[in-house]
Write a protein that holds these residues in place. Structure first.
Motif, PDB file in Angstrom:
ATOM      1  N   LEU A  87     -21.782  -2.962   5.056  1.00  0.00           N
ATOM      2  CA  LEU A  87     -20.888  -3.268   6.165  1.00  0.00           C
ATOM      3  C   LEU A  87     -19.427  -3.187   5.720  1.00  0.00           C
ATOM      4  N   TRP A  92     -15.507  -3.135   7.752  1.00  0.00           N
ATOM      5  CA  TRP A  92     -15.667  -4.399   8.482  1.00  0.00           C
ATOM      6  C   TRP A  92     -14.365  -5.192   8.539  1.00  0.00           C
ATOM      7  N   CYS A 102     -15.862  -8.639  17.893  1.00  0.00           N
ATOM      8  CA  CYS A 102     -16.908  -7.908  17.178  1.00  0.00           C
ATOM      9  C   CYS A 102     -18.262  -8.460  17.606  1.00  0.00           C
TER      10      CYS A 102
END
Length: 141
Positions: A87, A92, A102
């Motif tokens: 991620l 991220w 998100c």
């Protein structure tokens, strides 16, 4: 808080209620089986945030970005990721810094990356084909 919905439309409406309670920079961590209604819930969130385009599952793209509404919406699907490290490799932290919302499906696959104050949404199938039991923690809906 626990809710029971009886159709895709009701699930989307609950998603819209949640989105109306969210501030810039919030993370919504979803759990639930395949086909449980996570994307329907996110569709409702998107509509409430002012997104006009159709929301689709980002299963193969990992993240779909929706901008132009009250807040940007970044819709992640972590089903294919094996760890939080993956991620971070897709940026991220950059998404978090952009100040949108998100929405993270399959958040349990990247649990180490989820913030402690993330909103938690669990979606389970109910007794009827269209029934969903939805638990929301971390914000009043």
């Amino acid at each position: 808080m626990e809710f029971v919905t009886h159709s895709r439309e009701e699930t989307e409406m609950l998603g819209a209620r949640l989105a109306n309670a969210l501030a810039r920079g919030r993370v919504v961590a979803f759990t639930g089986d395949l086909g449980a209604g996570k994307t329907a819930f996110v569709s409702g969130m998107a509509r409430a945030l002012g997104v006009e385009e159709r929301v689709t599952s980002p299963t193969f793209t990992i993240v779909n970005e929706y901008e132009g509404g009250r807040l940007p919406l970044f819709h992640f699907d972590m089903y294919r990721l094996g760890s939080a490290d993956e991620l971070f490799h897709i940026g991220w932290e950059d998404y978090l810094a952009r100040g949108g919302v998100c929405a993270v499906e399959w958040s349990e696959n990247v649990a180490e990356a989820m913030e402690e104050d993330a909103v938690r949404v669990s979606i389970r199938r109910g007794e009827g084909d269209n029934d969903r039991i939805i638990t929301v923690e971390g914000v009043e809906v």
